[in-house]
Design a protein around this motif. Sequence first.
Motif, PDB file in Angstrom:
ATOM      1  N   PRO A   1       0.791  -0.939  -0.023  1.00 22.75           N
ATOM      2  CA  PRO A   1       0.077  -0.124   0.045  1.00 22.75           C
ATOM      3  C   PRO A   1       0.974   1.237  -0.125  1.00 22.75           C
ATOM      4  O   PRO A   1       0.466   2.186  -0.630  1.00 22.75           O
ATOM      5  CB  PRO A   1      -0.691   0.028   1.259  1.00 22.75           C
ATOM      6  N   LEU A   2       1.901   1.355   0.724  1.00 25.10           N
ATOM      7  CA  LEU A   2       2.667   2.378   0.736  1.00 25.10           C
ATOM      8  C   LEU A   2       3.596   2.935  -0.438  1.00 25.10           C
ATOM      9  O   LEU A   2       3.666   3.956  -1.016  1.00 25.10           O
ATOM     10  CB  LEU A   2       3.825   2.277   1.914  1.00 25.10           C
ATOM     11  N   HIS A   3       3.785   1.867  -1.310  1.00 21.52           N
ATOM     12  CA  HIS A   3       4.552   2.014  -2.605  1.00 21.52           C
ATOM     13  C   HIS A   3       3.503   2.652  -3.651  1.00 21.52           C
ATOM     14  O   HIS A   3       3.520   3.553  -4.163  1.00 21.52           O
ATOM     15  CB  HIS A   3       4.838   0.619  -3.222  1.00 21.52           C
ATOM     16  N   ARG A   4       2.222   2.153  -3.534  1.00 23.06           N
ATOM     17  CA  ARG A   4       1.171   2.613  -4.481  1.00 23.06           C
ATOM     18  C   ARG A   4       0.743   4.327  -3.828  1.00 23.06           C
ATOM     19  O   ARG A   4       0.694   4.931  -4.666  1.00 23.06           O
ATOM     20  CB  ARG A   4      -0.247   1.846  -4.442  1.00 23.06           C
ATOM     21  N   LEU A   5       0.657   4.282  -2.401  1.00 25.68           N
ATOM     22  CA  LEU A   5       0.438   5.724  -2.244  1.00 25.68           C
ATOM     23  C   LEU A   5       1.471   6.685  -2.499  1.00 25.68           C
ATOM     24  O   LEU A   5       0.995   7.799  -2.907  1.00 25.68           O
ATOM     25  CB  LEU A   5       0.375   5.516  -0.504  1.00 25.68           C
ATOM     26  N   CYS A   6       2.784   6.419  -2.230  1.00 23.71           N
ATOM     27  CA  CYS A   6       3.811   7.283  -2.731  1.00 23.71           C
ATOM     28  C   CYS A   6       3.925   7.635  -4.190  1.00 23.71           C
ATOM     29  O   CYS A   6       4.296   8.624  -4.600  1.00 23.71           O
ATOM     30  CB  CYS A   6       4.980   6.708  -2.275  1.00 23.71           C
ATOM     31  N   PRO A  16       1.624  13.871   3.093  1.00 19.59           N
ATOM     32  CA  PRO A  16       2.586  13.670   4.063  1.00 19.59           C
ATOM     33  C   PRO A  16       1.697  12.825   5.603  1.00 19.59           C
ATOM     34  O   PRO A  16       2.191  11.937   6.268  1.00 19.59           O
ATOM     35  CB  PRO A  16       2.751  15.119   4.610  1.00 19.59           C
ATOM     36  N   ASP A  17       0.384  13.337   5.719  1.00 14.87           N
ATOM     37  CA  ASP A  17      -0.085  12.775   7.069  1.00 14.87           C
ATOM     38  C   ASP A  17      -0.597  11.286   6.606  1.00 14.87           C
ATOM     39  O   ASP A  17      -0.670  10.414   7.567  1.00 14.87           O
ATOM     40  CB  ASP A  17      -1.806  13.596   7.156  1.00 14.87           C
ATOM     41  N   MET A  18      -0.914  10.971   5.410  1.00 12.07           N
ATOM     42  CA  MET A  18      -1.480   9.572   4.958  1.00 12.07           C
ATOM     43  C   MET A  18      -0.032   8.833   5.117  1.00 12.07           C
ATOM     44  O   MET A  18      -0.007   7.594   5.627  1.00 12.07           O
ATOM     45  CB  MET A  18      -1.902   9.330   3.502  1.00 12.07           C
ATOM     46  N   ILE A  19       1.193   9.404   4.581  1.00 11.10           N
ATOM     47  CA  ILE A  19       2.427   8.488   4.797  1.00 11.10           C
ATOM     48  C   ILE A  19       2.919   8.365   6.276  1.00 11.10           C
ATOM     49  O   ILE A  19       3.071   7.142   6.462  1.00 11.10           O
ATOM     50  CB  ILE A  19       3.360   9.106   4.031  1.00 11.10           C
ATOM     51  N   ALA A  20       2.687   9.277   7.002  1.00  9.23           N
ATOM     52  CA  ALA A  20       3.069   9.248   8.412  1.00  9.23           C
ATOM     53  C   ALA A  20       2.226   8.057   9.000  1.00  9.23           C
ATOM     54  O   ALA A  20       2.546   7.531   9.934  1.00  9.23           O
ATOM     55  CB  ALA A  20       2.910  10.570   9.117  1.00  9.23           C
ATOM     56  N   ALA A  21       0.756   8.107   8.658  1.00 10.01           N
ATOM     57  CA  ALA A  21      -0.153   7.160   9.494  1.00 10.01           C
ATOM     58  C   ALA A  21       0.330   5.647   8.898  1.00 10.01           C
ATOM     59  O   ALA A  21       0.348   4.943  10.039  1.00 10.01           O
ATOM     60  CB  ALA A  21      -1.580   7.353   9.015  1.00 10.01           C
ATOM     61  N   LEU A  22       0.535   5.273   7.717  1.00  8.94           N
ATOM     62  CA  LEU A  22       1.263   4.278   7.347  1.00  8.94           C
ATOM     63  C   LEU A  22       2.617   3.536   8.061  1.00  8.94           C
ATOM     64  O   LEU A  22       2.604   2.634   8.588  1.00  8.94           O
ATOM     65  CB  LEU A  22       1.248   3.883   5.787  1.00  8.94           C
ATOM     66  N   VAL A  23       3.259   4.721   8.219  1.00 12.28           N
ATOM     67  CA  VAL A  23       4.674   4.388   8.708  1.00 12.28           C
ATOM     68  C   VAL A  23       4.674   4.121  10.204  1.00 12.28           C
ATOM     69  O   VAL A  23       5.448   3.315  10.749  1.00 12.28           O
ATOM     70  CB  VAL A  23       5.766   5.436   8.216  1.00 12.28           C
ATOM     71  N   LYS A  28       8.527  -0.629   9.505  1.00 10.70           N
ATOM     72  CA  LYS A  28       9.322  -1.412   8.295  1.00 10.70           C
ATOM     73  C   LYS A  28       8.746  -1.221   7.043  1.00 10.70           C
ATOM     74  O   LYS A  28       9.430  -1.679   6.114  1.00 10.70           O
ATOM     75  CB  LYS A  28       9.446  -2.850   8.767  1.00 10.70           C
ATOM     76  N   ALA A  29       7.632  -0.666   6.682  1.00 15.68           N
ATOM     77  CA  ALA A  29       7.235  -0.648   5.470  1.00 15.68           C
ATOM     78  C   ALA A  29       7.856   0.239   4.654  1.00 15.68           C
ATOM     79  O   ALA A  29       7.848   0.229   3.506  1.00 15.68           O
ATOM     80  CB  ALA A  29       5.576  -0.013   5.725  1.00 15.68           C
ATOM     81  N   ALA A  30       8.520   1.348   5.389  1.00 14.77           N
ATOM     82  CA  ALA A  30       9.414   2.153   4.598  1.00 14.77           C
ATOM     83  C   ALA A  30      10.503   1.530   4.005  1.00 14.77           C
ATOM     84  O   ALA A  30      11.009   1.895   3.022  1.00 14.77           O
ATOM     85  CB  ALA A  30       9.796   3.294   5.285  1.00 14.77           C
ATOM     86  N   GLN A  31      10.854   0.209   4.426  1.00  9.48           N
ATOM     87  CA  GLN A  31      12.001  -0.654   3.981  1.00  9.48           C
ATOM     88  C   GLN A  31      11.571  -1.476   2.875  1.00  9.48           C
ATOM     89  O   GLN A  31      12.365  -2.388   2.440  1.00  9.48           O
ATOM     90  CB  GLN A  31      12.794  -1.054   5.212  1.00  9.48           C
ATOM     91  N   THR A  32      10.351  -1.673   2.753  1.00  8.97           N
ATOM     92  CA  THR A  32       9.760  -2.748   1.903  1.00  8.97           C
ATOM     93  C   THR A  32      10.012  -2.649   0.638  1.00  8.97           C
ATOM     94  O   THR A  32      10.064  -1.539  -0.134  1.00  8.97           O
ATOM     95  CB  THR A  32       8.243  -2.866   1.953  1.00  8.97           C
ATOM     96  N   VAL A  33      10.925  -3.621  -0.191  1.00 14.67           N
ATOM     97  CA  VAL A  33      11.029  -3.479  -1.660  1.00 14.67           C
ATOM     98  C   VAL A  33      10.137  -4.242  -2.464  1.00 14.67           C
ATOM     99  O   VAL A  33       9.615  -5.477  -2.032  1.00 14.67           O
ATOM    100  CB  VAL A  33      12.672  -3.902  -1.958  1.00 14.67           C
ATOM    101  N   ASP A  34      10.127  -3.823  -3.833  1.00 13.72           N
ATOM    102  CA  ASP A  34       9.256  -4.508  -4.783  1.00 13.72           C
ATOM    103  C   ASP A  34      10.297  -5.362  -5.825  1.00 13.72           C
ATOM    104  O   ASP A  34      11.448  -5.520  -5.447  1.00 13.72           O
ATOM    105  CB  ASP A  34       8.531  -3.444  -5.706  1.00 13.72           C
ATOM    106  N   GLN A  36      11.697  -4.791  -8.353  1.00  8.75           N
ATOM    107  CA  GLN A  36      13.088  -3.971  -8.683  1.00  8.75           C
ATOM    108  C   GLN A  36      13.929  -3.479  -7.374  1.00  8.75           C
ATOM    109  O   GLN A  36      14.874  -2.605  -7.790  1.00  8.75           O
ATOM    110  CB  GLN A  36      12.543  -2.675  -9.468  1.00  8.75           C
ATOM    111  N   ARG A  37      13.276  -3.796  -6.527  1.00 13.43           N
ATOM    112  CA  ARG A  37      13.990  -3.677  -5.260  1.00 13.43           C
ATOM    113  C   ARG A  37      13.990  -1.968  -4.815  1.00 13.43           C
ATOM    114  O   ARG A  37      14.949  -1.565  -4.044  1.00 13.43           O
ATOM    115  CB  ARG A  37      15.484  -3.940  -5.242  1.00 13.43           C
ATOM    116  N   CYS A  38      12.908  -1.485  -5.438  1.00 17.17           N
ATOM    117  CA  CYS A  38      12.723  -0.123  -4.981  1.00 17.17           C
ATOM    118  C   CYS A  38      11.838   0.097  -3.826  1.00 17.17           C
ATOM    119  O   CYS A  38      10.950  -0.839  -3.567  1.00 17.17           O
ATOM    120  CB  CYS A  38      11.795   0.510  -6.167  1.00 17.17           C
ATOM    121  N   THR A  39      12.187   0.892  -2.811  1.00 14.99           N
ATOM    122  CA  THR A  39      11.283   1.402  -1.677  1.00 14.99           C
ATOM    123  C   THR A  39      10.339   2.274  -1.990  1.00 14.99           C
ATOM    124  O   THR A  39      10.453   2.912  -3.248  1.00 14.99           O
ATOM    125  CB  THR A  39      12.181   1.751  -0.653  1.00 14.99           C
ATOM    126  N   PRO A  40       9.315   2.450  -1.386  1.00 17.51           N
ATOM    127  CA  PRO A  40       8.176   3.538  -1.481  1.00 17.51           C
ATOM    128  C   PRO A  40       9.132   5.003  -1.757  1.00 17.51           C
ATOM    129  O   PRO A  40       8.466   5.992  -2.589  1.00 17.51           O
ATOM    130  CB  PRO A  40       7.729   3.544   0.015  1.00 17.51           C
TER     131      PRO A  40
END
Length: 316
Positions: A1-6, A16-23, A28-34, A36-40
């Motif tokens: 979800p964080l990838h798609r949101l960003c 910014p508020d939506m990102i902060a709420a998910l994080v 650890k969601a901020a370190q999740t990779v897809d 291509q090993r890309c993070t949000p």
Amino acid sequence: PLHRLCAHSADTARLPDMIAALVKSSAKAAQTVDAQRCTPLHYLVIRPDVTPQMIDALVVHNPDATTIQDTIGRTALHKLTASKHLTVPLLRSLLPPQGMPSNNRDEISAKLACAQDVEGRTALHMVCRRRHDFDVDDNGQLTLDLAEAVRAIAEHCDEEAVTAQERVRLGESQDREWDRTALHDACHRHDVTERLVKALLTKCPAVGTCYDIHGRTALHVLLQRVDIRGHKLVSLVKTYTSICVYAPIVHISSDEAEKLRQERLMAGVSPDLDWVAPKGLNGFEVAELKARRTSGWTPMHELALRLDLSVEMIEA
């Protein structure tokens, strides 16, 4: 979800508020990779409407996410510095000034600023290789202080990062050859300034002695620029040589030459003996003035070929 949101959210005011709420719900969601090993963060920084507040919301509780590299070794900083919308405040959101009190930001920022992709390029390469029209608005006004952007990155770099040279693939083989530093890239820019050259050399004078694949230092590159003339060239060369001081080329006896040759071989330094550099050169024991190109073509050779040669250029 964080990838798609960003990557896709159109609600920039609340992003910014939506990102902060998910994080906050999962740091650890901020370190999740897809795949291509890309993070949000990789997706967030390439948004044209990205703001420092958006980046802060994503990394403030998990700054280690900034150092993750994708499948070709690019960090979010690589992505940002190559983007048209780069600003110094955006850079500072990824690389805060040194002395941040929490979350080991200095250590993390150093790791981020020094990261190299699979071709050996650092964020300094990326910012010095930016297209000039990226940083000019419709009225011809500059939108980015390139020298300040370089300083913001170089502040966190060590000597190895500043002198890093990209690796060029030769032909169809996988063989690699060292090529340009960020200083080479800066000196290739048609809008190169004294502040830009100084920002790189001040951090690490040794970068001024690195050769590209053609055996040229960045000083050779400057002196080959036919579009830079007169006072502008003199000022650039003075800036370069006042920080990166070279030793003169001298002639020595055969006995002295052989002795120096053996000493240089033992020290792992090129045994080329057409020049001698003294110790204590801006804190470095030796630095090479004479490039390998065409059997010892020095910056002075380049200068001597210029049609606008002047005494001021020679003195510089």
